[in-house]
Design a protein around this motif. Structure first.
Motif, PDB file in Angstrom:
ATOM      1  N   PHE A 516       0.833  -1.210   0.000  1.00  0.00           N
ATOM      2  CA  PHE A 516       0.000   0.000   0.000  1.00  0.00           C
ATOM      3  C   PHE A 516       0.871   1.264   0.000  1.00  0.00           C
ATOM      4  O   PHE A 516       0.582   2.226  -0.725  1.00  0.00           O
ATOM      5  CB  PHE A 516      -0.926  -0.004   1.222  1.00  0.00           C
ATOM      6  CG  PHE A 516      -2.123  -0.904   1.076  1.00  0.00           C
ATOM      7  CD1 PHE A 516      -3.098  -0.653   0.117  1.00  0.00           C
ATOM      8  CD2 PHE A 516      -2.285  -2.010   1.896  1.00  0.00           C
ATOM      9  CE1 PHE A 516      -4.218  -1.479  -0.024  1.00  0.00           C
ATOM     10  CE2 PHE A 516      -3.389  -2.844   1.773  1.00  0.00           C
ATOM     11  CZ  PHE A 516      -4.358  -2.578   0.813  1.00  0.00           C
ATOM     12  N   ASP A 517       1.939   1.260   0.796  1.00  0.00           N
ATOM     13  CA  ASP A 517       2.822   2.431   0.869  1.00  0.00           C
ATOM     14  C   ASP A 517       3.425   2.776  -0.493  1.00  0.00           C
ATOM     15  O   ASP A 517       3.627   3.952  -0.811  1.00  0.00           O
ATOM     16  CB  ASP A 517       3.958   2.191   1.868  1.00  0.00           C
ATOM     17  CG  ASP A 517       3.492   2.186   3.318  1.00  0.00           C
ATOM     18  OD1 ASP A 517       2.363   2.638   3.574  1.00  0.00           O
ATOM     19  OD2 ASP A 517       4.267   1.707   4.180  1.00  0.00           O
ATOM     20  N   GLN A 518       3.708   1.747  -1.285  1.00  0.00           N
ATOM     21  CA  GLN A 518       4.359   1.955  -2.579  1.00  0.00           C
ATOM     22  C   GLN A 518       3.374   2.149  -3.725  1.00  0.00           C
ATOM     23  O   GLN A 518       3.783   2.269  -4.891  1.00  0.00           O
ATOM     24  CB  GLN A 518       5.273   0.756  -2.891  1.00  0.00           C
ATOM     25  CG  GLN A 518       6.404   0.569  -1.892  1.00  0.00           C
ATOM     26  CD  GLN A 518       7.305   1.774  -1.810  1.00  0.00           C
ATOM     27  OE1 GLN A 518       7.788   2.277  -2.825  1.00  0.00           O
ATOM     28  NE2 GLN A 518       7.554   2.264  -0.587  1.00  0.00           N
ATOM     29  N   GLY A 519       2.090   2.165  -3.421  1.00  0.00           N
ATOM     30  CA  GLY A 519       1.088   2.368  -4.463  1.00  0.00           C
ATOM     31  C   GLY A 519       0.958   1.202  -5.415  1.00  0.00           C
ATOM     32  O   GLY A 519       0.562   1.383  -6.582  1.00  0.00           O
ATOM     33  N   GLU A 524      -8.475  -0.526  -2.370  1.00  0.00           N
ATOM     34  CA  GLU A 524      -8.336   0.649  -1.513  1.00  0.00           C
ATOM     35  C   GLU A 524      -7.712   0.265  -0.178  1.00  0.00           C
ATOM     36  O   GLU A 524      -8.021  -0.781   0.391  1.00  0.00           O
ATOM     37  CB  GLU A 524      -9.711   1.279  -1.298  1.00  0.00           C
ATOM     38  CG  GLU A 524      -9.676   2.604  -0.552  1.00  0.00           C
ATOM     39  CD  GLU A 524     -11.051   3.238  -0.456  1.00  0.00           C
ATOM     40  OE1 GLU A 524     -11.213   4.151   0.381  1.00  0.00           O
ATOM     41  OE2 GLU A 524     -11.955   2.820  -1.224  1.00  0.00           O
ATOM     42  N   ARG A 525      -6.850   1.125   0.328  1.00  0.00           N
ATOM     43  CA  ARG A 525      -6.189   0.867   1.603  1.00  0.00           C
ATOM     44  C   ARG A 525      -7.207   0.935   2.740  1.00  0.00           C
ATOM     45  O   ARG A 525      -7.888   1.950   2.915  1.00  0.00           O
ATOM     46  CB  ARG A 525      -5.072   1.872   1.838  1.00  0.00           C
ATOM     47  CG  ARG A 525      -4.284   1.620   3.128  1.00  0.00           C
ATOM     48  CD  ARG A 525      -3.144   2.583   3.292  1.00  0.00           C
ATOM     49  NE  ARG A 525      -2.271   2.199   4.391  1.00  0.00           N
ATOM     50  CZ  ARG A 525      -0.946   2.219   4.350  1.00  0.00           C
ATOM     51  NH1 ARG A 525      -0.341   2.618   3.233  1.00  0.00           N
ATOM     52  NH2 ARG A 525      -0.223   1.839   5.385  1.00  0.00           N
TER      53      ARG A 525
END
Length: 544
Positions: A516-519, A524-525
């Motif tokens: 999630f941090d790196q896209g 959806e997070r």
């Protein structure tokens, strides 16, 4: 199970569908509803009773291959019960469904063949791979573990007999990390075999031809990858037990194009790095101060060396200097810059020094803090090797990682005995506890099972677009941070396998956070990533 789940199935077919079959656990009402009265004995059993029955059956068998076959038959007829058995006691059952027992099963594959599982894609079907992939009944495949059978464990070219590896790996995706089994597909790419005994064996089930190489092989792989993307766009491909000449180029070709990784290269590297982190908690030293000497110079060795180097770089060391702290030794001796036989992926670790042809002499010259065996040649970590390591290190790191057990570079007992109990030990295959001078040492198993199922769960839950190298460093740290002091005091540098599901869900959460941090996620997070992981985990229970 709902009535809609069984639409189109008659009762007889339902009892032969492993995903929905409950066997003797079908209630009286379900038996009437699905038209299976009379097809079962009248007694109704709970899942717990069924598990107990399997345990009793297994206890009456006198060798592990027979137990492997019983469990394989169970998987083919009742998936829920199979996973209830495995997940109830993972430490006991992992060696039966995977290493070391799976090695013998692969060697005898053609002589013990029962119900087919997965897909076999022969190179004679080139041009039609999408059609053959479409024959798989599940249309939402998230994970494919695929082999071409050329380098099965440390056993070599077993042709289609290598199918036991993808089947076993995917069973562990579910048993150890809760990846739902319906999303998993084992595949063997049959491009022939160069093993003469197989080609001459009348029971051999694969193509009777030598292995295809070169452009034709590459085109076959390309067609396979494209067919997977067309049919299963959210699928992650795990490459397994390919020979070095193909493993490294395949990974380089596709790692930045599709969601894919090679467990032999990256998973092995991550579990080795996790072992390093655990070992350093015992020795009290820093990763950037370590020097490692590898016995073996193939894709596994270079994969571990590169991941260690990248982890050192994250701790402040220049990447070139970090690579300089890793050295490779193969059948032709220490890999040095003057050698003309080095592949491109080996050259970053070549030493600018005179050749050394003896492993003990290499230890004396390089003074490594740890040795890592990925040679697949047994007993090369002999007494002279272990004593040389113990002479220059208070707590020598000894990691014989070759599989199966028969290929291990040394046993746990040898490492502890020859080092006078000072070795920090982990192996690729399991060894029993060692009793020495009033102490009991519990050997750690540096099994990729600590990494790939958890990575799979993270990819599944986040629908990640790619698998990156950094994810393996995250996973390695997450494994190591779960080893408590009491466990370390026993010599064990990995979390106990009895806690495998909890360990894997923790690792999956850490990797998912990174995704999630790196896209890289396609969902959806959520506010609670751990809750997302737990909610997606498969549970081996019968539905109503």
């Amino acid at each position: 199970m709902s009535a809609s789940d069984t639409t189109g199935r008659d009762g007889h077919a339902l009892l032969r569908d492993p995903r929905f079959n409950k066997g003797s656990a079908f209630s009286e009402a379900e038996r009437r509803r699905y038209g299976i009265e009379g097809l079962l004995p009248v007694g109704v059993a709970t899942l717990d009773l069924q598990v107990a029955r399997i345990h009793e059956e297994l206890s009456n068998l006198d060798n592990d291959l027979q137990k492997y076959l019983l469990l394989s038959d169970l998987q083919a007829r009742n998936e829920t019960l199979f996973y209830a058995v495995l997940m109830g006691d993972p430490a006991n059952f992992m060696p039966l469904v995977y290493t070391p027992t799976v090695g013998e099963a692969c060697q005898k594959f053609d002589h013990i063949f029962r119900a087919p599982r997965g897909l076999y894609l022969p190179i004679t079907a080139k041009g039609r791979l999408k059609e053959l992939l479409g024959h798989w009944p599940e249309k939402d495949v998230r994970f494919i573990v695929v082999t071409d059978g050329e380098r099965i464990l440390g056993l070599g070219d077993l042709g289609v007999g290598g199918m036991g590896i993808p089947v076993g790996k995917l069973a562990l995706y579910t048993a150890c990390a809760g990846v739902p089994p319906q999303y998993c597909l084992p595949i063997t790419l049959d491009v022939g075999t160069n093993t003469h005994t197989l080609l001459e064996d009348p029971l051999y089930l694969g193509l009777r031809q030598n292995r295809v190489r070169g452009a034709e092989y590459d085109a076959f792989i390309e067609e396979f990858v494209q067919a997977v993307q067309d049919l299963y766009p959210r699928c992650c491909i795990q490459w397994e037990d390919f020979a070095n000449i193909n493993a490294v180029p395949i990974l380089e070709r596709y790692r930045d194009k599709v969601c894919t990784y090679n467990d032999d290269i990256q998973g092995t590297a991550a579990v080795a790095l996790a072992g390093m982190y655990g070992a350093l908690r015992i020795s009290g030293e820093k990763l950037t101060d370590q020097r490692f000497l590898f016995l073996g110079g193939g894709s596994a060795a270079t994969g571990i060396a590169e991941l260690i180097s990248e982890a050192m770089a994250l701790e402040g060391l220049d990447i070139t200097a970090a690579r300089g702290r890793n050295a490779l030794f193969d059948i032709n001796g220490l890999m040095v810059t003057s050698r003309t036989d080095l592949a491109g992926f080996q050259k970053p670790f070549a030493k600018d020094m005179p050749p050394i042809g003896n492993f003990v002499e290499a230890i004396k010259a390089l003074k490594p803090t740890g040795i890592i065996g990925v040679s697949t040649v047994p007993k090369l970590f002999n007494q002279a090797v272990i004593e040389a390591m113990a002479e220059i290190n208070d707590r020598p790191i000894i990691f014989p990682y070759s599989n199966p057990t028969s290929r291990s570079e040394c046993t746990a007992e040898e490492a502890y005995t020859w080092s006078k109990g000072r070795a920090i030990f982990a192996s690729g295959s399991p060894f029993p506890p060692v009793h020495l001078n009033g102490q009991t040492f519990i050997p750690g198993q540096g099994n990729n099972v600590y990494i790939f199922p958890a990575l799979g769960m993270a990819v599944y839950a986040t629908e990640a677009k790619r698998v990156t190298e950094a994810m393996f460093i995250v996973a390695a740290k997450a494994v190591a941070e779960q080893v408590d002091q009491q466990t370390l005091d026993s010599g064990l540098i990995y979390p106990p396998q009895s806690r495998m599901l909890a360990t894997s869900l923790h690792v999956a959460t850490r990797v998912a956070e990174y995704i999630f941090d790196q896209g890289l996620a396609r969902v959806e997070r959520p506010a609670d990533i751990g809750a997302l992981i737990r909610s997606r985990a498969y549970k081996p229970v019968y539905s109503d």
